[in-house]
Design a protein around this motif. Structure first.
Motif, PDB file in Angstrom:
ATOM      1  N   ASP A  33       0.846  -1.194   0.000  1.00 48.12           N
ATOM      2  CA  ASP A  33       0.000   0.000   0.000  1.00 48.12           C
ATOM      3  C   ASP A  33       0.881   1.244   0.000  1.00 48.12           C
ATOM      4  O   ASP A  33       2.103   1.171   0.179  1.00 48.12           O
ATOM      5  N   SER A  34       0.262   2.377  -0.215  1.00 43.35           N
ATOM      6  CA  SER A  34       1.025   3.618  -0.378  1.00 43.35           C
ATOM      7  C   SER A  34       1.807   3.978   0.876  1.00 43.35           C
ATOM      8  O   SER A  34       2.902   4.539   0.796  1.00 43.35           O
ATOM      9  N   LEU A  35       1.282   3.629   2.059  1.00 44.87           N
ATOM     10  CA  LEU A  35       1.986   3.945   3.298  1.00 44.87           C
ATOM     11  C   LEU A  35       3.289   3.166   3.383  1.00 44.87           C
ATOM     12  O   LEU A  35       4.342   3.728   3.714  1.00 44.87           O
ATOM     13  N   ARG A  36       3.233   1.876   3.057  1.00 42.44           N
ATOM     14  CA  ARG A  36       4.460   1.081   3.112  1.00 42.44           C
ATOM     15  C   ARG A  36       5.460   1.551   2.072  1.00 42.44           C
ATOM     16  O   ARG A  36       6.662   1.585   2.322  1.00 42.44           O
ATOM     17  N   VAL A  37       4.979   1.912   0.892  1.00 45.12           N
ATOM     18  CA  VAL A  37       5.880   2.408  -0.143  1.00 45.12           C
ATOM     19  C   VAL A  37       6.592   3.661   0.342  1.00 45.12           C
ATOM     20  O   VAL A  37       7.808   3.807   0.186  1.00 45.12           O
ATOM     21  N   ARG A  38       5.836   4.591   0.968  1.00 42.12           N
ATOM     22  CA  ARG A  38       6.454   5.839   1.455  1.00 42.12           C
ATOM     23  C   ARG A  38       7.508   5.537   2.512  1.00 42.12           C
ATOM     24  O   ARG A  38       8.550   6.183   2.564  1.00 42.12           O
ATOM     25  N   ARG A  39       7.225   4.536   3.354  1.00 35.89           N
ATOM     26  CA  ARG A  39       8.166   4.190   4.419  1.00 35.89           C
ATOM     27  C   ARG A  39       9.395   3.445   3.899  1.00 35.89           C
ATOM     28  O   ARG A  39      10.436   3.431   4.561  1.00 35.89           O
ATOM     29  N   SER A  40       9.266   2.809   2.737  1.00 36.90           N
ATOM     30  CA  SER A  40      10.355   1.961   2.233  1.00 36.90           C
ATOM     31  C   SER A  40      11.186   2.605   1.135  1.00 36.90           C
ATOM     32  O   SER A  40      12.395   2.369   1.050  1.00 36.90           O
ATOM     33  N   LEU A  41      10.547   3.398   0.268  1.00 34.92           N
ATOM     34  CA  LEU A  41      11.249   3.905  -0.910  1.00 34.92           C
ATOM     35  C   LEU A  41      12.411   4.808  -0.536  1.00 34.92           C
ATOM     36  O   LEU A  41      13.543   4.599  -1.017  1.00 34.92           O
ATOM     37  N   HIS A  42      12.181   5.787   0.288  1.00 33.59           N
ATOM     38  CA  HIS A  42      13.249   6.749   0.580  1.00 33.59           C
ATOM     39  C   HIS A  42      14.420   6.128   1.344  1.00 33.59           C
ATOM     40  O   HIS A  42      15.581   6.428   1.023  1.00 33.59           O
ATOM     41  N   PRO A  43      14.184   5.256   2.346  1.00 36.42           N
ATOM     42  CA  PRO A  43      15.337   4.570   2.947  1.00 36.42           C
ATOM     43  C   PRO A  43      16.117   3.716   1.944  1.00 36.42           C
ATOM     44  O   PRO A  43      17.349   3.629   2.021  1.00 36.42           O
ATOM     45  N   THR A  44      15.411   3.116   0.991  1.00 41.11           N
ATOM     46  CA  THR A  44      16.093   2.314  -0.030  1.00 41.11           C
ATOM     47  C   THR A  44      16.936   3.200  -0.927  1.00 41.11           C
ATOM     48  O   THR A  44      18.096   2.876  -1.236  1.00 41.11           O
ATOM     49  N   LEU A  45      16.380   4.326  -1.351  1.00 43.38           N
ATOM     50  CA  LEU A  45      17.143   5.265  -2.177  1.00 43.38           C
ATOM     51  C   LEU A  45      18.353   5.809  -1.416  1.00 43.38           C
ATOM     52  O   LEU A  45      19.454   5.923  -1.974  1.00 43.38           O
ATOM     53  N   HIS A  46      18.151   6.126  -0.151  1.00 43.60           N
ATOM     54  CA  HIS A  46      19.257   6.645   0.660  1.00 43.60           C
ATOM     55  C   HIS A  46      20.359   5.602   0.795  1.00 43.60           C
ATOM     56  O   HIS A  46      21.558   5.930   0.689  1.00 43.60           O
ATOM     57  N   ALA A  47      19.967   4.343   1.026  1.00 41.54           N
ATOM     58  CA  ALA A  47      20.969   3.279   1.160  1.00 41.54           C
ATOM     59  C   ALA A  47      21.732   3.082  -0.138  1.00 41.54           C
ATOM     60  O   ALA A  47      22.952   2.871  -0.126  1.00 41.54           O
ATOM     61  N   LEU A  48      21.037   3.159  -1.260  1.00 41.92           N
ATOM     62  CA  LEU A  48      21.710   3.001  -2.551  1.00 41.92           C
ATOM     63  C   LEU A  48      22.645   4.172  -2.816  1.00 41.92           C
ATOM     64  O   LEU A  48      23.791   3.981  -3.242  1.00 41.92           O
ATOM     65  N   ARG A  49      22.179   5.387  -2.568  1.00 44.26           N
ATOM     66  CA  ARG A  49      23.017   6.567  -2.796  1.00 44.26           C
ATOM     67  C   ARG A  49      24.258   6.518  -1.902  1.00 44.26           C
ATOM     68  O   ARG A  49      25.378   6.841  -2.349  1.00 44.26           O
ATOM     69  N   SER A  50      24.110   6.084  -0.674  1.00 42.66           N
ATOM     70  CA  SER A  50      25.246   6.002   0.246  1.00 42.66           C
ATOM     71  C   SER A  50      26.233   4.925  -0.193  1.00 42.66           C
ATOM     72  O   SER A  50      27.449   5.109  -0.112  1.00 42.66           O
ATOM     73  N   ALA A  51      25.706   3.785  -0.654  1.00 44.90           N
ATOM     74  CA  ALA A  51      26.588   2.688  -1.058  1.00 44.90           C
ATOM     75  C   ALA A  51      27.412   3.052  -2.290  1.00 44.90           C
ATOM     76  O   ALA A  51      28.603   2.746  -2.370  1.00 44.90           O
ATOM     77  N   LEU A  52      26.772   3.732  -3.251  1.00 45.73           N
ATOM     78  CA  LEU A  52      27.476   4.097  -4.481  1.00 45.73           C
ATOM     79  C   LEU A  52      28.377   5.308  -4.266  1.00 45.73           C
ATOM     80  O   LEU A  52      29.448   5.418  -4.876  1.00 45.73           O
ATOM     81  N   GLY A  53      27.930   6.217  -3.437  1.00 38.95           N
ATOM     82  CA  GLY A  53      28.755   7.369  -3.097  1.00 38.95           C
ATOM     83  C   GLY A  53      28.936   8.347  -4.241  1.00 38.95           C
ATOM     84  O   GLY A  53      28.105   8.473  -5.143  1.00 38.95           O
ATOM     85  N   GLU A  54      30.088   9.043  -4.189  1.00 37.40           N
ATOM     86  CA  GLU A  54      30.447  10.069  -5.157  1.00 37.40           C
ATOM     87  C   GLU A  54      31.789   9.667  -5.775  1.00 37.40           C
ATOM     88  O   GLU A  54      32.850  10.096  -5.333  1.00 37.40           O
ATOM     89  N   PRO A  55      31.746   8.786  -6.792  1.00 40.25           N
ATOM     90  CA  PRO A  55      33.004   8.231  -7.328  1.00 40.25           C
ATOM     91  C   PRO A  55      33.918   9.260  -7.970  1.00 40.25           C
ATOM     92  O   PRO A  55      35.116   9.036  -8.095  1.00 40.25           O
ATOM     93  N   ARG A  56      33.346  10.369  -8.423  1.00 40.85           N
ATOM     94  CA  ARG A  56      34.147  11.476  -8.934  1.00 40.85           C
ATOM     95  C   ARG A  56      33.669  12.748  -8.250  1.00 40.85           C
ATOM     96  O   ARG A  56      32.472  12.858  -7.919  1.00 40.85           O
ATOM     97  N   PRO A  57      34.556  13.702  -8.039  1.00 37.55           N
ATOM     98  CA  PRO A  57      34.143  14.930  -7.344  1.00 37.55           C
ATOM     99  C   PRO A  57      32.945  15.582  -8.035  1.00 37.55           C
ATOM    100  O   PRO A  57      32.973  15.862  -9.227  1.00 37.55           O
ATOM    101  N   GLY A  58      31.903  15.804  -7.267  1.00 33.28           N
ATOM    102  CA  GLY A  58      30.720  16.472  -7.790  1.00 33.28           C
ATOM    103  C   GLY A  58      29.775  15.585  -8.557  1.00 33.28           C
ATOM    104  O   GLY A  58      28.731  16.059  -9.036  1.00 33.28           O
ATOM    105  N   LEU A  59      30.077  14.290  -8.700  1.00 30.59           N
ATOM    106  CA  LEU A  59      29.213  13.377  -9.464  1.00 30.59           C
ATOM    107  C   LEU A  59      28.660  12.304  -8.532  1.00 30.59           C
ATOM    108  O   LEU A  59      29.364  11.370  -8.148  1.00 30.59           O
TER     109      LEU A  59
END
Length: 288
Positions: free
Chosen positions: A92-118
């Motif tokens: 349901d939409s509530l679970r999606v809201r609770r799950s999507l952003h933590p998942t995106l944050h975890a992915l962004r943190s894992a990949l990081g910034e491999p080049r300055p500013g990217l």
């Protein structure tokens, strides 16, 4: 041999085959920013890490599945709705809201910034994507590229090139797509890649058979049949190779096993053409 023992023997044969398949590397090819291996258990490497090519650790496995989904998406980007449908199809939409952003944050943190500013993960209008300014090597896409290039080479009559290209494609296949992960879209991709591997194994086996490499052809035919045992044309190919080797007993035993399998699984008999070809091979084959 019991089915479990036979499957184990085929898996060991698969491993031996992969170890013999040469992987051709271009020394002039620059190192990618990321290498994503999806055929088999997922592995992701960042070349700019210290030490180089260190495998990325994942706090959330769903973040890794999101990376895989984006890696295969057109232009490596997807809308929010496409992501939700793939990763949370029945939520349901509530679970999606609770799950999507933590998942995106975890992915962004894992990949990081491999080049300055990217940043590797980008927020886009209506969705998300992997930065197009970074280089991404994705084994599943390379598998498809090599498979297609091999088919083109075969069609133009360049069998050595087709052999080399398909050999490289098979070497990339470490196991089922995202082995150990489960989502409906993963199951669909897994079956699709499995079928594509089956086709390559059969086509490469035919090339090896055509140039007289009987044992190489048998290895490939058996691996293909281990994935899809109902390929009647490949069973016939095995019978042909056995007959050329003068192994009349194997021709008979394999045809009997194939006939039993059809009866047990489908309730049918081998086709008339297969049965006639079997009798022709038995009549002309002299034990070696």
């Amino acid at each position: 041999m019991a089915p479990s023992a036979r499957l184990q023997a085929l898996e060991e044969e698969n491993a031996r085959l992969r170890s013999r398949l040469a992987r051709f590397e271009d020394p002039t090819e620059p190192e990618p920013d990321f290498r994503i291996d999806l055929l088999g258990p997922a592995r992701v490497y960042r070349s700019s890490s210290s030490p180089p090519d260190e495998e990325i650790a994942w706090r959330l496995r769903r973040a890794r599945r999101l990376l895989a989904f984006l890696a295969l998406a057109p232009e490596r980007r997807a809308t929010r709705d496409e992501i939700v449908q793939a990763l949370w199809p029945e939520s349901d939409s509530l679970r999606v809201r609770r799950s999507l952003h933590p998942t995106l944050h975890a992915l962004r943190s894992a990949l990081g910034e491999p080049r300055p500013g990217l940043h590797a993960l980008l927020s886009l209008p209506g969705g998300y994507g992997l930065h197009p300014g970074l280089s991404w090597t994705i084994d599943a896409l390379e598998f498809d590229r090599l498979a297609l290039a091999g088919r083109v080479a075969q069609e133009r009559g360049d069998e050595p090139a087709a052999d080399a290209l398909w050999t490289r494609a098979l070497a990339l296949y470490r196991g089922p797509f995202l082995a150990g992960d489960r989502d409906l879209w993963i199951e669909e991709q897994r079956e699709s890649f499995r079928q594509r591997r089956v086709v390559i194994l059969g086509a490469l086996g035919a090339l090896r058979e055509g140039r007289g490499d009987a044992e190489g052809a048998l290895d490939l035919y058996r691996l293909s049949l281990a994935e899809d045992g109902l390929q009647e044309e490949l069973h016939m190919a095995l019978l042909r190779v056995y007959a050329k080797q003068g192994r009349r007993d194997l021709v008979r035993r394999h045809f009997d096993r194939f006939s039993r399998m059809l009866a047990e699984e489908l309730g049918v008999e081998p086709s008339l053409s297969t049965t006639l070809e079997y009798h022709r091979l038995m009549a002309q084959t002299v034990e070696g």
